[in-house]
Design a protein around this motif. Structure first.
Motif, PDB file in Angstrom:
ATOM      1  N   ILE A 211      81.538  35.925 -22.679  1.00 15.92           N
ATOM      2  CA  ILE A 211      81.649  36.379 -21.281  1.00 15.92           C
ATOM      3  C   ILE A 211      83.095  36.302 -20.787  1.00 15.92           C
ATOM      4  N   ILE A 212      83.736  35.161 -21.017  1.00  8.04           N
ATOM      5  CA  ILE A 212      85.106  34.983 -20.502  1.00  8.04           C
ATOM      6  C   ILE A 212      86.057  36.004 -21.142  1.00  8.04           C
ATOM      7  N   THR A 213      85.961  36.158 -22.455  1.00  8.14           N
ATOM      8  CA  THR A 213      86.896  37.069 -23.126  1.00  8.14           C
ATOM      9  C   THR A 213      86.604  38.523 -22.740  1.00  8.14           C
ATOM     10  N   TRP A 214      85.331  38.835 -22.578  1.00  4.88           N
ATOM     11  CA  TRP A 214      84.954  40.190 -22.128  1.00  4.88           C
ATOM     12  C   TRP A 214      85.577  40.458 -20.761  1.00  4.88           C
ATOM     13  N   ILE A 215      85.389  39.520 -19.824  1.00  4.19           N
ATOM     14  CA  ILE A 215      85.956  39.701 -18.478  1.00  4.19           C
ATOM     15  C   ILE A 215      87.489  39.842 -18.575  1.00  4.19           C
ATOM     16  N   ALA A 216      88.108  38.980 -19.363  1.00  4.43           N
ATOM     17  CA  ALA A 216      89.585  38.962 -19.434  1.00  4.43           C
ATOM     18  C   ALA A 216      90.141  40.275 -19.981  1.00  4.43           C
ATOM     19  N   VAL A 217      89.595  40.751 -21.094  1.00  5.53           N
ATOM     20  CA  VAL A 217      90.164  41.977 -21.687  1.00  5.53           C
ATOM     21  C   VAL A 217      89.819  43.207 -20.835  1.00  5.53           C
ATOM     22  N   PHE A 218      88.621  43.198 -20.248  1.00  5.23           N
ATOM     23  CA  PHE A 218      88.257  44.346 -19.401  1.00  5.23           C
ATOM     24  C   PHE A 218      89.131  44.400 -18.157  1.00  5.23           C
ATOM     25  N   GLU A 219      89.321  43.257 -17.502  1.00  3.86           N
ATOM     26  CA  GLU A 219      90.147  43.239 -16.291  1.00  3.86           C
ATOM     27  C   GLU A 219      91.569  43.722 -16.604  1.00  3.86           C
ATOM     28  N   GLY A 220      92.107  43.314 -17.742  1.00  6.80           N
ATOM     29  CA  GLY A 220      93.452  43.748 -18.131  1.00  6.80           C
ATOM     30  C   GLY A 220      93.496  45.251 -18.363  1.00  6.80           C
ATOM     31  N   TYR A 221      92.498  45.760 -19.069  1.00  9.96           N
ATOM     32  CA  TYR A 221      92.484  47.180 -19.426  1.00  9.96           C
ATOM     33  C   TYR A 221      92.197  48.054 -18.214  1.00  9.96           C
ATOM     34  N   ASP A 222      91.446  47.500 -17.249  1.00  5.25           N
ATOM     35  CA  ASP A 222      91.029  48.272 -16.073  1.00  5.25           C
ATOM     36  C   ASP A 222      91.980  48.037 -14.890  1.00  5.25           C
ATOM     37  N   ALA A 223      93.009  47.204 -15.100  1.00  2.00           N
ATOM     38  CA  ALA A 223      93.907  46.856 -13.980  1.00  2.00           C
ATOM     39  C   ALA A 223      94.673  48.078 -13.500  1.00  2.00           C
ATOM     40  N   LYS A 224      94.978  48.095 -12.192  1.00  4.58           N
ATOM     41  CA  LYS A 224      95.864  49.137 -11.691  1.00  4.58           C
ATOM     42  C   LYS A 224      97.233  48.890 -12.305  1.00  4.58           C
ATOM     43  N   PRO A 225      97.916  49.948 -12.778  1.00  8.49           N
ATOM     44  CA  PRO A 225      99.173  49.719 -13.505  1.00  8.49           C
ATOM     45  C   PRO A 225     100.356  49.416 -12.584  1.00  8.49           C
ATOM     46  N   THR A 226     100.202  48.437 -11.726  1.00  6.60           N
ATOM     47  CA  THR A 226     101.286  48.003 -10.838  1.00  6.60           C
ATOM     48  C   THR A 226     101.349  46.480 -10.876  1.00  6.60           C
ATOM     49  N   ALA A 227     102.437  45.921 -10.334  1.00  8.74           N
ATOM     50  CA  ALA A 227     102.580  44.459 -10.311  1.00  8.74           C
ATOM     51  C   ALA A 227     101.410  43.843  -9.536  1.00  8.74           C
ATOM     52  N   GLU A 228     101.083  44.451  -8.390  1.00  6.04           N
ATOM     53  CA  GLU A 228     100.000  43.933  -7.567  1.00  6.04           C
ATOM     54  C   GLU A 228      98.657  44.066  -8.301  1.00  6.04           C
ATOM     55  N   GLY A 229      98.486  45.189  -8.988  1.00  7.78           N
ATOM     56  CA  GLY A 229      97.236  45.434  -9.711  1.00  7.78           C
ATOM     57  C   GLY A 229      97.017  44.402 -10.811  1.00  7.78           C
ATOM     58  N   VAL A 230      98.081  44.072 -11.557  1.00  7.36           N
ATOM     59  CA  VAL A 230      97.960  43.092 -12.647  1.00  7.36           C
ATOM     60  C   VAL A 230      97.700  41.705 -12.064  1.00  7.36           C
ATOM     61  N   SER A 231      98.378  41.408 -10.963  1.00 10.22           N
ATOM     62  CA  SER A 231      98.180  40.101 -10.329  1.00 10.22           C
ATOM     63  C   SER A 231      96.732  39.947  -9.853  1.00 10.22           C
ATOM     64  N   ARG A 232      96.197  40.980  -9.234  1.00  6.47           N
ATOM     65  CA  ARG A 232      94.802  40.917  -8.759  1.00  6.47           C
ATOM     66  C   ARG A 232      93.826  40.812  -9.929  1.00  6.47           C
ATOM     67  N   ALA A 233      94.113  41.542 -10.988  1.00  4.84           N
ATOM     68  CA  ALA A 233      93.224  41.511 -12.156  1.00  4.84           C
ATOM     69  C   ALA A 233      93.203  40.112 -12.767  1.00  4.84           C
ATOM     70  N   THR A 234      94.384  39.475 -12.830  1.00  2.00           N
ATOM     71  CA  THR A 234      94.470  38.132 -13.398  1.00  2.00           C
ATOM     72  C   THR A 234      93.666  37.143 -12.545  1.00  2.00           C
ATOM     73  N   MET A 235      93.817  37.289 -11.233  1.00  2.00           N
ATOM     74  CA  MET A 235      93.066  36.411 -10.319  1.00  2.00           C
ATOM     75  C   MET A 235      91.555  36.638 -10.497  1.00  2.00           C
ATOM     76  N   ARG A 236      91.158  37.918 -10.612  1.00  6.19           N
ATOM     77  CA  ARG A 236      89.730  38.219 -10.771  1.00  6.19           C
ATOM     78  C   ARG A 236      89.180  37.613 -12.060  1.00  6.19           C
ATOM     79  N   THR A 237      89.993  37.634 -13.126  1.00 11.88           N
ATOM     80  CA  THR A 237      89.531  37.060 -14.396  1.00 11.88           C
ATOM     81  C   THR A 237      89.159  35.599 -14.216  1.00 11.88           C
ATOM     82  N   VAL A 238      90.038  34.838 -13.562  1.00 14.27           N
ATOM     83  CA  VAL A 238      89.786  33.402 -13.405  1.00 14.27           C
ATOM     84  C   VAL A 238      88.568  33.174 -12.507  1.00 14.27           C
ATOM     85  N   VAL A 239      88.509  33.891 -11.386  1.00 11.79           N
ATOM     86  CA  VAL A 239      87.411  33.676 -10.428  1.00 11.79           C
ATOM     87  C   VAL A 239      86.068  34.135 -11.025  1.00 11.79           C
TER      88      VAL A 239
END
Lengths: 260, 268
Positions: A211-239
């Protein structure tokens, strides 16, 4: 009122669409796993990044948790004159619950966030696009090895957490508080069942790893390609990983130990 | 369509919401030539390259590369088609975790079974072609923007593509690097027998090495021809773009409501 219903419906549709994308994504990742048999070096590199580099935080946390658990349990058990079963209590707590759950939460914070940020930044800097244009599938080349490494690492890290936690409990219980060493180990050996306790704990950590690795790789791949997008995706992975670990822990515990 | 076309785009339609990128666009790229696609910023030139590479799917129309319609290809056929294409990204897109050598070696190692010695020979020859053999062991973070662009170029030509696409190769480069890149594009095209597509709004450098130029705006080809023909063009679009005139069909202002209304709406 109608507006509130519309907004709720829209939000629900967004969540369902995202779940659908995540499911399609993981099916593509799984389809890419057989290729890794021929190029296992890609997985080994990621096992180091995801697993080996997480050992420090796992060992230190496990030692601290084991020591505190032993301390707390000792004073409670002593009130009932049962301090000799300290080893059994510490071991069962760690193997069944604390090992997989805390290792999962730490894994999500250390390795999950790193995976999301790395893949998200590769997307933002067009590295994934350039790979596609070189006729290399980034899901097979980048995502699949990371996914497999995460799934393999998590149970090993959880087992390490439990083992080091027990050692921490031993150091405090036997070394500091004077519990008999023989009783500590023999009661643990007698009352911790390999199938019911250890194997179920391992099963939990395998589920958490997926589950954790699925969430992590999906969030990275689905992140908006901006600094803010990557930051939000990283936060979403942890939460999201933390919520998923806690929710699945309850479900799995109910399934594994509920019928006793 | 010319008999010796490597790429033919026919009646291409694509938009991002209300923003039209292609509205019946027709483009023909002749084999062995350098063709430049020019147009104002935001006209979708990069998106056009992504449609040629199959990374973006057009809403309608054909992108026929060596006879095959790219949007119709399945994943395996698309990957096979991409092996004969190279794309130099505007942001270079080097793999930050790999050295310059490993970046250039990446496509060779992925698609061939060559020995490491042969890979090394190939990589060093590509780096020599872009003048960066001495930088083989550096990491991308240690390169200047111009050097990174040249390493990305070496990587893009690693498998000797038949079609090479350059996305704004001159943007953000100093005059020396710009002239080096211009010379390299011409040299590689002629010596390796490639076909080149340059997407740029740098009129001077792009036209200097181009055999044919397309000028696009508002989703259509508004002028095309050899650089000389385009310079003589009476099209107001071509005149404004090539002479860098502030007034003309291309507006400097993004569409907005009346300025006075915006300013005094709160006063009223």
């Amino acid at each position: 009122m109608i507006e509130a219903i519309r907004l709720t419906g829209e939000a629900a549709l967004r969540v369902l669409a995202r779940l659908g994308r995540a499911t399609l994504f993981i099916s593509q990742v799984i389809a890419g796993l057989p290729m890794l048999l021929r190029r296992f070096s890609l997985v080994v590199t990621q096992l180091y990044e995801v697993g080996v580099l997480s050992i420090a935080i796992i060992v230190i946390s496990a030692l601290a948790v084991g020591m505190v658990l032993s301390l707390q349990m000792f004073y409670t058990l002593r009130d009932f004159g049962s301090e000799q079963i300290l080893g059994q209590v510490v071991a069962l707590s760690l193997v069944r619950e604390l090992g997989p759950v805390l290792a999962g939460l730490l894994f999500a914070g250390r390795a999950g966030s790193a995976l999301t940020a790395e893949i998200g930044l590769m997307k933002a800097t067009e590295q994934l696009s350039s790979m596609e244009m070189m006729a290399v599938d980034p899901i097979k080349r980048v995502v699949a090895p990371r996914f497999l490494a995460g799934v393999l690492s998590m149970p090993l890290l959880a087992a390490m957490f439990s083992a080091v936690g027990i050692l921490g409990g031993y150091l405090v219980g036997v070394g500091l508080l004077g519990v008999d060493s023989g009783a500590f180990w023999s009661l643990m050996q007698a009352n911790v069942d390999f199938y019911d306790d250890i194997l179920n704990g391992i099963l939990k950590s395998v589920v958490f790893g997926i589950i954790i690795t699925w969430i992590a790789v999906f969030e990275g791949y689905d992140a908006k390609p901006t600094a803010e997008g990557v930051s939000r995706a990283t936060m979403r992975t942890v939460v999201h990983s933390a919520f998923a670990v806690l929710a699945f822990d309850f479900i799995l515990t109910a399934l594994m130990f509920g019928g006793r | 369509m010319s008999s010796d076309s490597i790429l033919t785009i026919k009646n291409l339609q694509f938009s991002y919401g209300a923003r039209i990128i292609a509205d019946g666009m027709d483009i023909d790229i002749e084999r062995g030539k350098i063709t430049t696609i020019m147009g104002p910023s935001g006209t979708g030139k990069t998106t056009l390259l992504r449609m040629i590479g199959g990374q973006v799917r057009p809403h309608a129309g054909e992108v026929r590369y060596e006879g095959k319609n790219i949007p119709d290809l399945n994943k395996d056929a698309l990957l096979a088609a991409r092996k004969s294409m190279g794309l130099l990204f505007q942001a270079s897109a080097l793999f930050t975790g790999l050295s310059v050598f490993d970046n250039v070696a990446f496509p060779i190692r992925e698609h061939t079974q060559l020995s490491e010695q042969m890979v090394s020979h190939l990589v060093l020859s590509k780096l020599e072609a872009v003048g960066l053999r001495g930088a083989a062991e550096l990491m991308p973070g240690e390169l200047s923007g111009g050097m990174a662009r040249r390493v990305a170029l070496a990587r893009a030509i690693a498998l000797d593509p038949r079609l090479m696409m350059y996305d704004e190769p001159f943007v953000g480069q100093d005059p020396i690097t710009m002239s080096v890149i211009t010379r390299l594009i011409k040299l590689l095209n002629d010596s390796l027998g490639m076909t080149s597509i340059i997407v740029s709004h740098d009129v001077h450098d792009a036209m200097a090495i181009s055999d044919f130029v397309y000028l696009i705006a508002e989703g259509k080809v508004i002028a095309s021809g050899t650089p000389e023909e385009l310079r003589q063009s009476e099209s107001p679009w071509a005149r404004q773009f090539l002479r860098a005139e502030p007034d003309g069909p291309v507006s400097f202002q993004y569409p907005a409501t009346d300025y006075q209304t915006d300013l005094f709406a709160s006063v009223e």
